[in-house]
Write an enzyme that holds these catalytic residues in place. Structure first.
Site, PDB file in Angstrom:
ATOM      1  N   TYR A 190      -8.790  -1.409   4.842  1.00  0.00           N
ATOM      2  CA  TYR A 190      -9.795  -1.165   3.797  1.00  0.00           C
ATOM      3  C   TYR A 190      -9.926   0.335   3.747  1.00  0.00           C
ATOM      4  O   TYR A 190     -10.386   0.961   4.703  1.00  0.00           O
ATOM      5  CB  TYR A 190     -11.118  -1.829   4.186  1.00  0.00           C
ATOM      6  CG  TYR A 190     -12.177  -1.743   3.117  1.00  0.00           C
ATOM      7  CD1 TYR A 190     -12.504  -2.859   2.359  1.00  0.00           C
ATOM      8  CD2 TYR A 190     -12.842  -0.551   2.843  1.00  0.00           C
ATOM      9  CE1 TYR A 190     -13.466  -2.788   1.361  1.00  0.00           C
ATOM     10  CE2 TYR A 190     -13.806  -0.465   1.848  1.00  0.00           C
ATOM     11  CZ  TYR A 190     -14.113  -1.591   1.120  1.00  0.00           C
ATOM     12  OH  TYR A 190     -15.073  -1.517   0.132  1.00  0.00           O
ATOM     13  N   ILE A 250      -4.895 -10.439   6.648  1.00  0.00           N
ATOM     14  CA  ILE A 250      -5.048 -10.199   8.097  1.00  0.00           C
ATOM     15  C   ILE A 250      -6.406 -10.639   8.642  1.00  0.00           C
ATOM     16  O   ILE A 250      -6.602 -10.684   9.850  1.00  0.00           O
ATOM     17  CB  ILE A 250      -4.753  -8.735   8.490  1.00  0.00           C
ATOM     18  CG1 ILE A 250      -5.754  -7.767   7.856  1.00  0.00           C
ATOM     19  CG2 ILE A 250      -3.310  -8.365   8.150  1.00  0.00           C
ATOM     20  CD1 ILE A 250      -5.673  -6.355   8.444  1.00  0.00           C
ATOM     21  N   LYS A 286     -12.797   1.766  11.435  1.00  0.00           N
ATOM     22  CA  LYS A 286     -11.466   2.108  11.968  1.00  0.00           C
ATOM     23  C   LYS A 286     -11.532   2.293  13.484  1.00  0.00           C
ATOM     24  O   LYS A 286     -10.607   1.916  14.211  1.00  0.00           O
ATOM     25  CB  LYS A 286     -10.926   3.381  11.300  1.00  0.00           C
ATOM     26  CG  LYS A 286     -10.602   3.247   9.820  1.00  0.00           C
ATOM     27  CD  LYS A 286      -9.480   2.272   9.507  1.00  0.00           C
ATOM     28  CE  LYS A 286      -8.123   2.698  10.002  1.00  0.00           C
ATOM     29  NZ  LYS A 286      -7.063   1.739   9.607  1.00  0.00           N
ATOM     30  N   TYR A 297     -16.487   3.700   7.031  1.00  0.00           N
ATOM     31  CA  TYR A 297     -15.027   3.596   7.118  1.00  0.00           C
ATOM     32  C   TYR A 297     -14.559   4.038   8.511  1.00  0.00           C
ATOM     33  O   TYR A 297     -13.804   3.324   9.183  1.00  0.00           O
ATOM     34  CB  TYR A 297     -14.386   4.462   6.028  1.00  0.00           C
ATOM     35  CG  TYR A 297     -12.897   4.675   6.192  1.00  0.00           C
ATOM     36  CD1 TYR A 297     -12.001   3.639   5.930  1.00  0.00           C
ATOM     37  CD2 TYR A 297     -12.387   5.904   6.612  1.00  0.00           C
ATOM     38  CE1 TYR A 297     -10.627   3.821   6.078  1.00  0.00           C
ATOM     39  CE2 TYR A 297     -11.012   6.104   6.755  1.00  0.00           C
ATOM     40  CZ  TYR A 297     -10.144   5.059   6.497  1.00  0.00           C
ATOM     41  OH  TYR A 297      -8.790   5.241   6.654  1.00  0.00           O
ATOM     42  N   THR A 328      -7.272   6.980  11.688  1.00  0.00           N
ATOM     43  CA  THR A 328      -7.674   8.096  10.838  1.00  0.00           C
ATOM     44  C   THR A 328      -8.373   9.219  11.590  1.00  0.00           C
ATOM     45  O   THR A 328      -9.004   8.996  12.623  1.00  0.00           O
ATOM     46  CB  THR A 328      -8.629   7.546   9.746  1.00  0.00           C
ATOM     47  OG1 THR A 328      -9.209   8.621   9.042  1.00  0.00           O
ATOM     48  CG2 THR A 328      -9.764   6.736  10.357  1.00  0.00           C
ATOM     49  N   ASP A 329      -8.312  10.418  11.009  1.00  0.00           N
ATOM     50  CA  ASP A 329      -9.103  11.561  11.481  1.00  0.00           C
ATOM     51  C   ASP A 329     -10.607  11.289  11.345  1.00  0.00           C
ATOM     52  O   ASP A 329     -11.408  11.933  12.004  1.00  0.00           O
ATOM     53  CB  ASP A 329      -8.721  12.826  10.692  1.00  0.00           C
ATOM     54  CG  ASP A 329      -8.789  12.630   9.175  1.00  0.00           C
ATOM     55  OD1 ASP A 329      -8.634  11.485   8.712  1.00  0.00           O
ATOM     56  OD2 ASP A 329      -8.977  13.623   8.458  1.00  0.00           O
ATOM     57  N   GLY A 341       0.830  -1.201   0.000  1.00  0.00           N
ATOM     58  CA  GLY A 341       0.000   0.000   0.000  1.00  0.00           C
ATOM     59  C   GLY A 341       0.866   1.254   0.000  1.00  0.00           C
ATOM     60  O   GLY A 341       2.091   1.182   0.068  1.00  0.00           O
TER      61      GLY A 341
HETATM   62  N1  LIG Z   1      -4.237   7.309   2.981  1.00  0.00           N
HETATM   63  C1  LIG Z   1      -4.741   8.131   3.902  1.00  0.00           C
HETATM   64  O1  LIG Z   1      -5.022   9.304   3.645  1.00  0.00           O
HETATM   65  C2  LIG Z   1      -4.953   7.627   5.313  1.00  0.00           C
HETATM   66  C3  LIG Z   1      -5.400   8.530   6.278  1.00  0.00           C
HETATM   67  C4  LIG Z   1      -5.611   8.061   7.573  1.00  0.00           C
HETATM   68  C5  LIG Z   1      -5.364   6.739   7.886  1.00  0.00           C
HETATM   69  N2  LIG Z   1      -4.940   5.896   6.929  1.00  0.00           N
HETATM   70  C6  LIG Z   1      -4.744   4.483   7.280  1.00  0.00           C
HETATM   71  O2  LIG Z   1      -3.437   4.075   6.924  1.00  0.00           O
HETATM   72  C7  LIG Z   1      -3.440   2.709   6.517  1.00  0.00           C
HETATM   73  C8  LIG Z   1      -2.727   2.566   5.189  1.00  0.00           C
HETATM   74  O3  LIG Z   1      -3.261   3.476   4.256  1.00  0.00           O
HETATM   75  P1  LIG Z   1      -2.728   3.545   2.754  1.00  0.00           P
HETATM   76  O4  LIG Z   1      -3.016   4.905   2.246  1.00  0.00           O
HETATM   77  O5  LIG Z   1      -1.351   3.006   2.653  1.00  0.00           O
HETATM   78  O6  LIG Z   1      -3.760   2.536   2.073  1.00  0.00           O
HETATM   79  P2  LIG Z   1      -3.643   1.689   0.746  1.00  0.00           P
HETATM   80  O7  LIG Z   1      -2.675   2.290  -0.199  1.00  0.00           O
HETATM   81  O8  LIG Z   1      -5.044   1.442   0.318  1.00  0.00           O
HETATM   82  O9  LIG Z   1      -3.009   0.317   1.254  1.00  0.00           O
HETATM   83  C9  LIG Z   1      -3.716  -0.554   2.071  1.00  0.00           C
HETATM   84  C10 LIG Z   1      -3.117  -1.923   1.896  1.00  0.00           C
HETATM   85  O10 LIG Z   1      -3.857  -2.816   2.699  1.00  0.00           O
HETATM   86  C11 LIG Z   1      -3.829  -4.055   2.057  1.00  0.00           C
HETATM   87  N3  LIG Z   1      -4.923  -4.923   2.468  1.00  0.00           N
HETATM   88  C12 LIG Z   1      -6.241  -4.789   2.207  1.00  0.00           C
HETATM   89  N4  LIG Z   1      -6.911  -5.824   2.727  1.00  0.00           N
HETATM   90  C13 LIG Z   1      -5.996  -6.627   3.315  1.00  0.00           C
HETATM   91  C14 LIG Z   1      -6.083  -7.861   3.994  1.00  0.00           C
HETATM   92  N5  LIG Z   1      -7.244  -8.486   4.186  1.00  0.00           N
HETATM   93  N6  LIG Z   1      -4.934  -8.417   4.461  1.00  0.00           N
HETATM   94  C15 LIG Z   1      -3.742  -7.813   4.258  1.00  0.00           C
HETATM   95  N7  LIG Z   1      -3.612  -6.638   3.607  1.00  0.00           N
HETATM   96  C16 LIG Z   1      -4.728  -6.058   3.143  1.00  0.00           C
HETATM   97  C17 LIG Z   1      -3.938  -3.741   0.585  1.00  0.00           C
HETATM   98  O11 LIG Z   1      -3.327  -4.816  -0.111  1.00  0.00           O
HETATM   99  P3  LIG Z   1      -3.578  -5.073  -1.664  1.00  0.00           P
HETATM  100  O12 LIG Z   1      -2.888  -3.954  -2.348  1.00  0.00           O
HETATM  101  O13 LIG Z   1      -2.905  -6.363  -1.899  1.00  0.00           O
HETATM  102  O14 LIG Z   1      -5.053  -5.060  -1.847  1.00  0.00           O
HETATM  103  C18 LIG Z   1      -3.182  -2.443   0.463  1.00  0.00           C
HETATM  104  O15 LIG Z   1      -1.878  -2.648  -0.049  1.00  0.00           O
HETATM  105  C19 LIG Z   1      -4.911   2.271   6.514  1.00  0.00           C
HETATM  106  O16 LIG Z   1      -5.179   1.593   7.711  1.00  0.00           O
HETATM  107  C20 LIG Z   1      -5.679   3.569   6.508  1.00  0.00           C
HETATM  108  O17 LIG Z   1      -6.927   3.445   7.153  1.00  0.00           O
HETATM  109  C21 LIG Z   1      -4.718   6.299   5.639  1.00  0.00           C
END
Ligand SMILES: NC(=O)c1ccc[n+]([C@@H]2O[C@H](COP(=O)([O-])OP(=O)(O)OC[C@H]3O[C@@H](n4cnc5c(N)ncnc54)[C@H](OP(=O)(O)O)[C@@H]3O)[C@@H](O)[C@H]2O)c1
Length: 277
Positions: free
Chosen positions: A60, A36, A128, A124, A100-101, A10
């Site tokens: 997710y 997971i 979370k 979502y 997350t916020d 990710g």
């Molecule tokens: N991006 C933001 O702005 C933001 C803000 C606040 C919090 N967050 C949190 O930060 C975390 C990472 O965000 P990100 O932006 O890096 O998200 P991302 O690019 O969507 O990456 C999430 C990763 O989770 C993996 N995943 C999904 N289902 C899974 C499962 N069942 N088992 C194992 N892996 C799984 C996906 O794998 P695949 O690629 O193989 O599907 C993907 O690579 C998340 O928890 C999100 O809620 C993100």
């Protein structure tokens, strides 16, 4: 130091892999090598690898799709987090978990601290929040890092999608009544390393975001200005007719007073554009 990362393909997982110290032992998993939601696989991986720290960057993350794909959102963000926390607790690992916020309702007019009470507005955010509660209940040696609006040169994010639309000469509708603090993915990843190294006892919650609060419209405008693309493609809209409720004011701050670094928004966007070039 032995680190197990979930979701390492990710956006944030990729950045974290890039900034980890070379002498740390790493096992980087993705949804294929470690799903997971499957406790036995999680338990097995943690039992074999015996990490000092388990970093959960899996999640997710599709806020719109989560409204109808509710079971899957909860399976990954709540049950998946619980599985990791149970395995971490059993094998004596610290857990770092990203949240997350969107756990807040955005009704405040001053920044949200770690002690503010969550009240998510969408599925979502709810999934979370349950994940946070699960993680801390099952493994008190967990730090939940709440962040927002993460962007960089990897994965799907707001900067990438705005640039793509501008290159395609598409009209870009962006809300001007929701405020957040965009966060540079590499600063977040570097912060996670700092926390692992310098704050081994920290548990509970830690907020970390970029340090400028802007509307998504202003953020989009800044991106296109710095990319020297046509800003007239952006149209400001208000959030009343949006499919999913989101917090109107989601600015985070921290009362923990750690020494953590976030560069200013302009230099983070410039770095992103340079990395993408
Ligand atoms: N991006 C933001 O702005 C933001 C803000 C606040 C919090 N967050 C949190 O930060 C975390 C990472 O965000 P990100 O932006 O890096 O998200 P991302 O690019 O969507 O990456 C999430 C990763 O989770 C993996 N995943 C999904 N289902 C899974 C499962 N069942 N088992 C194992 N892996 C799984 C996906 O794998 P695949 O690629 O193989 O599907 C993907 O690579 C998340 O928890 C999100 O809620 C993100």
């Amino acid at each position: 130091m032995r680190i197990l990362i979930t979701g390492s393909r990710g956006q944030i997982g990729q950045c974290l892999r890039k900034v980890l110290p070379e002498d740390w032992e790493l096992i980087a998993t993705d949804s294929k090598t470690l799903n997971i939601t499957q406790f036995e696989n999680v338990e097995n991986m943690v039992s074999v690898f015996q990490p000092d720290v388990l970093v959960n960057t899996a999640g997710y993350t599709d806020v719109v799709a989560a409204e109808t794909d509710i079971e899957r959102a909860f399976a990954i963000n709540a049950q998946g987090t619980l599985n990791l926390a149970r395995a971490a607790k059993k094998h004596g690992a610290r857990m770092l978990h990203l949240s997350t916020d969107y756990v807040f309702d955005g009704k405040k007019t001053t920044p949200y601290t770690e002690s503010d009470i969550p009240n998510p507005l969408n599925i979502y955010g709810q999934s979370k929040l349950i994940g946070e509660l699960m993680a801390l209940s099952f493994n008190p040696n967990t730090l939940i890092i709440r962040t927002s609006g993460v962007f960089g040169d990897r994965g799907n994010n707001f900067v990438r999608s705005i640039l793509q639309k501008a290159h395609n000469q598409e009209k870009i509708r962006v809300v001007n009544d929701q405020i957040c603090c965009p966060t540079y993915a590499f600063d977040l990843a570097a912060t996670m390393v700092t926390i692992i190294k310098d704050y081994p006892e920290l548990h509970g919650f830690q907020h970390f975001t970029g340090n400028e609060a802007v509307s998504w419209y202003d953020f989009a405008h800044k991106i296109l200005t710095l990319a020297k693309l046509d800003t007239s493609l952006i149209e400001a809209v208000n959030s009343d007719n949006m499919q999913v409720s989101r917090p109107s004011y989601s600015v985070l701050t921290s009362e923990n007073k750690l020494e953590l670094y976030a560069r200013n928004m302009e230099s983070a966007i410039i770095s992103t554009l340079e990395e993408m070039a």
